[in-house]
Write an enzyme that holds these catalytic residues in place. Sequence first.
Site, PDB file in Angstrom:
ATOM      1  N   GLU A 231       0.824  -1.358  -0.076  1.00 38.07           N
ATOM      2  CA  GLU A 231      -0.460  -0.159   0.344  1.00 38.07           C
ATOM      3  C   GLU A 231       0.772   1.309  -0.136  1.00 38.07           C
ATOM      4  O   GLU A 231       0.649   2.417  -0.395  1.00 38.07           O
ATOM      5  CB  GLU A 231      -0.988  -0.011   1.221  1.00 38.07           C
ATOM      6  CG  GLU A 231      -1.819  -1.279   1.325  1.00 38.07           C
ATOM      7  CD  GLU A 231      -2.824  -0.646   2.349  1.00 38.07           C
ATOM      8  OE1 GLU A 231      -3.202   0.042   2.863  1.00 38.07           O
ATOM      9  OE2 GLU A 231      -3.228  -2.151   3.277  1.00 38.07           O
TER      10      GLU A 231
ATOM     11  N   ASP B 258      -2.555  -4.129   3.376  1.00 39.03           N
ATOM     12  CA  ASP B 258      -2.127  -4.727   5.167  1.00 39.03           C
ATOM     13  C   ASP B 258      -3.615  -5.883   5.110  1.00 39.03           C
ATOM     14  O   ASP B 258      -4.476  -6.529   4.655  1.00 39.03           O
ATOM     15  CB  ASP B 258      -3.215  -3.465   5.218  1.00 39.03           C
ATOM     16  CG  ASP B 258      -1.616  -2.466   5.920  1.00 39.03           C
ATOM     17  OD1 ASP B 258      -0.778  -2.558   5.657  1.00 39.03           O
ATOM     18  OD2 ASP B 258      -2.960  -1.579   6.086  1.00 39.03           O
TER      19      ASP B 258
ATOM     20  N   ASP C 155      -6.117  -6.699   6.536  1.00 38.69           N
ATOM     21  CA  ASP C 155      -7.223  -6.695   7.613  1.00 38.69           C
ATOM     22  C   ASP C 155      -8.737  -6.950   6.636  1.00 38.69           C
ATOM     23  O   ASP C 155      -7.524  -6.832   5.075  1.00 38.69           O
ATOM     24  CB  ASP C 155      -7.391  -5.290   8.684  1.00 38.69           C
ATOM     25  CG  ASP C 155      -7.058  -4.309   7.990  1.00 38.69           C
ATOM     26  OD1 ASP C 155      -6.917  -4.288   6.410  1.00 38.69           O
ATOM     27  OD2 ASP C 155      -6.259  -2.781   8.486  1.00 38.69           O
TER      28      ASP C 155
ATOM     29  N   GLU D  87      -9.622  -4.114   5.400  1.00 41.08           N
ATOM     30  CA  GLU D  87      -9.508  -3.119   3.969  1.00 41.08           C
ATOM     31  C   GLU D  87      -8.921  -3.370   2.871  1.00 41.08           C
ATOM     32  O   GLU D  87      -8.659  -3.229   2.088  1.00 41.08           O
ATOM     33  CB  GLU D  87      -9.138  -1.600   4.707  1.00 41.08           C
ATOM     34  CG  GLU D  87      -9.654  -0.183   4.332  1.00 41.08           C
ATOM     35  CD  GLU D  87      -9.766   0.654   4.984  1.00 41.08           C
ATOM     36  OE1 GLU D  87      -9.743   2.094   4.900  1.00 41.08           O
ATOM     37  OE2 GLU D  87      -9.196   0.818   6.272  1.00 41.08           O
TER      38      GLU D  87
ATOM     39  N   TYR E 219       2.223  -5.130  12.830  1.00 42.41           N
ATOM     40  CA  TYR E 219       0.832  -4.431  12.703  1.00 42.41           C
ATOM     41  C   TYR E 219       0.144  -3.864  13.940  1.00 42.41           C
ATOM     42  O   TYR E 219      -0.022  -4.482  14.840  1.00 42.41           O
ATOM     43  CB  TYR E 219       0.295  -5.576  11.789  1.00 42.41           C
ATOM     44  CG  TYR E 219      -1.136  -4.949  11.089  1.00 42.41           C
ATOM     45  CD1 TYR E 219      -0.812  -3.784   9.906  1.00 42.41           C
ATOM     46  CD2 TYR E 219      -2.527  -5.015  10.484  1.00 42.41           C
ATOM     47  CE1 TYR E 219      -1.411  -2.753   8.909  1.00 42.41           C
ATOM     48  CE2 TYR E 219      -3.642  -4.353  10.063  1.00 42.41           C
ATOM     49  CZ  TYR E 219      -3.047  -3.166   9.192  1.00 42.41           C
ATOM     50  OH  TYR E 219      -3.444  -2.834   8.414  1.00 42.41           O
TER      51      TYR E 219
ATOM     52  N   ARG F 126      -3.361  -2.354  13.508  1.00 36.51           N
ATOM     53  CA  ARG F 126      -4.508  -2.488  13.167  1.00 36.51           C
ATOM     54  C   ARG F 126      -4.969  -3.896  13.988  1.00 36.51           C
ATOM     55  O   ARG F 126      -5.288  -4.713  12.988  1.00 36.51           O
ATOM     56  CB  ARG F 126      -5.186  -2.281  11.587  1.00 36.51           C
ATOM     57  CG  ARG F 126      -4.942  -0.555  12.125  1.00 36.51           C
ATOM     58  CD  ARG F 126      -5.897  -0.112  10.321  1.00 36.51           C
ATOM     59  NE  ARG F 126      -5.353   1.275   9.817  1.00 36.51           N
ATOM     60  CZ  ARG F 126      -4.260   2.033   9.499  1.00 36.51           C
ATOM     61  NH1 ARG F 126      -3.392   0.851   9.131  1.00 36.51           N
ATOM     62  NH2 ARG F 126      -4.163   2.917   9.718  1.00 36.51           N
TER      63      ARG F 126
ATOM     64  N   HIS G 277      -3.660 -11.361  13.903  1.00 36.91           N
ATOM     65  CA  HIS G 277      -3.107 -11.961  14.667  1.00 36.91           C
ATOM     66  C   HIS G 277      -2.407 -12.354  16.007  1.00 36.91           C
ATOM     67  O   HIS G 277      -2.092 -12.844  16.805  1.00 36.91           O
ATOM     68  CB  HIS G 277      -2.561 -13.284  14.015  1.00 36.91           C
ATOM     69  CG  HIS G 277      -3.270 -14.177  13.039  1.00 36.91           C
ATOM     70  ND1 HIS G 277      -4.284 -14.800  12.558  1.00 36.91           N
ATOM     71  CD2 HIS G 277      -2.527 -13.426  11.277  1.00 36.91           C
ATOM     72  CE1 HIS G 277      -4.606 -14.861  11.644  1.00 36.91           C
ATOM     73  NE2 HIS G 277      -3.520 -14.425  10.954  1.00 36.91           N
TER      74      HIS G 277
END
Length: 777
Positions: free
Chosen positions: A9, A82, A84, A86, A308, A310, A355
């Site tokens: 991203e 990422d 997730d 999104e 990560y 988020r 995780h």
Amino acid sequence: MPKHLIVVESPAKAKTMSKYLGKDFTCLASYGHVRDLIPKQGAVETENDFGMKYQLIEKNKKHVDAIVKAMKKADSLYLATDPDREGEAISWHLHEILKQEDVLDDKPVHRVEFHEITKTAIQHAIESPRQLSGNLINAQQARRALDYLVGFNLSPLLWKKVRRGLSAGRVQSPALRLIVEREEEIEKFIAREYWTIESDLNTKGKDFVARLTHFNGEKIEQFTVDNGARAAEIDAALKTAAQGKLEVLSVEKKQRRRNPAPPFTTSTLQQEASRKLGFSAQRTMRTAQQLYEGMDLGHGEVVGLISYMRTDAVNLANEAVAEIREVIKDRFGADNLPDEPIVYKNKSKNAQEAHEAIRPTSAARTPDAVKDHLKPDQLRLYELIWKRTMACQMVPAVLDTVTVDMAAGEGNVFRANGSTVVKPGFMAVYQEDIDDKPADAPEAAAEDEKLLPPMEKGETVELKAIRPEQHFTEPPPRFSEASLVKALESYGIGRPSTYASIIYTLESREYVTLDNRRFKPTDVGRVVNKFLSEHFFHYVDYDFTARMEDDLDAISRGEKEWKPVLQEFWVDFKNQVKEKESVDRPGVEMMEEACPKCGKKLAKRLGRNGYFIGCTGYPDCNYTRNVDDAVGASNEPEIVPDRKCPKCESNLVIKRGRYGRFIGCSNYPNCKHMEPLEKPADTGVECPECKQATMLKRKSRYGKVFYSCARYPDCKYAVWNPPLKEPCPQCGWPILSIKTTKRRGVEKVCPVKECGFAEPYEGEVPFAEPPKVAAGV
């Protein structure tokens, strides 16, 4: 020639990964989202099985073109956005674009995910790819469709009923309701008076304090003593009964353990960064993103410093825990290491978007080891994460608590509490802050805990004084960023990745302002909330919002289909929007008073800068006045006597804008001269940066006091706290500032963040704002 194309991203992440993957890979960045719904009605086809009309985001077109061009030459595609929902959706959108461009052919497409940007994690992800997850993609499409349907149907209604430019959102509206309802609680609050009876005591040369718990055999509750006369009566009776001494009735000693907090989730990181560092949620996430994507540590070493950011998980990988335990043993001693690793469990049933909790990618990489390579914000946040992670795997703190009851005659009991830290354990590294903690809360921080002198049952202690203390109950506090994030999480409003954007939207739409780092609703925010609560209560209801989030989570797990969820929502919602087209406009209150200009009725209306009173005959009659002006007041601006505009020699007049009253030129808009109504107070403290002027006390546009150089904008030095003409004894900076907190009281602190000097201050606080009196006092 590179064989594989891998897409992430951000360019920072692409740069870091390029160093790990070698010449067989081309690493490009999508620069975030690449497609979104077309920004007009019909983007979600509610009558056509919820078809979604997407278009390329124009600002990212050149980046997408670069990805398309690179894919023509590559043999395979790795989508590494990422980990997730999104990120999954961004990968899917890229895949759809590349299919439309006909550059994929039969080339293999892999979805890879990793939770830290380290060489090991990335290589493992490349070796263990998977397919795109239809469930995660559908959940994100459903979320986007819901937000679109609410925004594109409620917002136009707000434009008609309140004013243009407003917006309503699926999660921002319940968040606004939280803030408005808290403000209404504060306004309705009536303070109650109560008194406590304190005693100043001494034994064995040590002073301590005790509080009256029983009088004449009756237990003292909060409102038992509710006026000064009763407090004085008890004071006199106790002095007569005690005769200058108290007898120790009992000494109770206990040992208690305090456990460490779990490692950070997105929510708790935002809360602690707000409390400890003063960061907004956006500032926290922006800085965490930089730490995650990779920092240059010198000698060509670029590495992601944290996992990560988020996530709502609190568990840690076994390999990470093993390294953390080694660092604890080496740095803090084996006695601070528990026999077995501490395992934390998620409280949220839907905690599954990542995780692991947020942690350093290497526990051995201490803040001191990286401080020369990080910016101040990055270092402070990394240190917070590192300390929290170390502490969560350390032994509990052990405290000795002592409770001493002392008699002042028959039936009168004073109690003293004290505690000492026997073994600090994790507290030697880190302690979690708590929002809005009462000053007399029993769970005091280690630095606030008192050590009582040794006492035995039957001995007497000297009574030096008895002090009746007056108190008033206080209203619930306004939400800070930390407490608002905590409330959003507890109600299930939004998800960790959305908290920062919710808060940003509320501020940017001017529904709320920050007053001393607390959220206060504006007039516009109140009217919007009132309209939505009265006519769309179902959609700003906390339980409904939480259930909708649960449905989205169920879609991501494959337990529900996304289109039936949308259908169920849309049928009721569209009918309600249609019904409310005919409701009266909120924010307009008719008045009995007649317009002094034309005789028509006046009305209290909502304008861009809050409420004002205007004629209902507008535009034929332009009479207006401020709400707090006298009845019949003219709407002609007040002329500043004996002064002319320094730019054009026109009259200066007193005007009112969205941030209060100011002086402006009467020749506006031809002349745009303006100045503050009140001249800033001079502190007399020389600016430590330019040394050419003194510091002035000013107010920001939001009403918050700060102190800045008189040469602004040529010199932009400023501090939030009153400056003190005294050099820092630690780093030598020419001034200190005076900071007041509930926990530590009044302190002299160094304005240089990296210094950290602080010590108690006992003088008067210069230029301090008058204290605010609680409602009803």
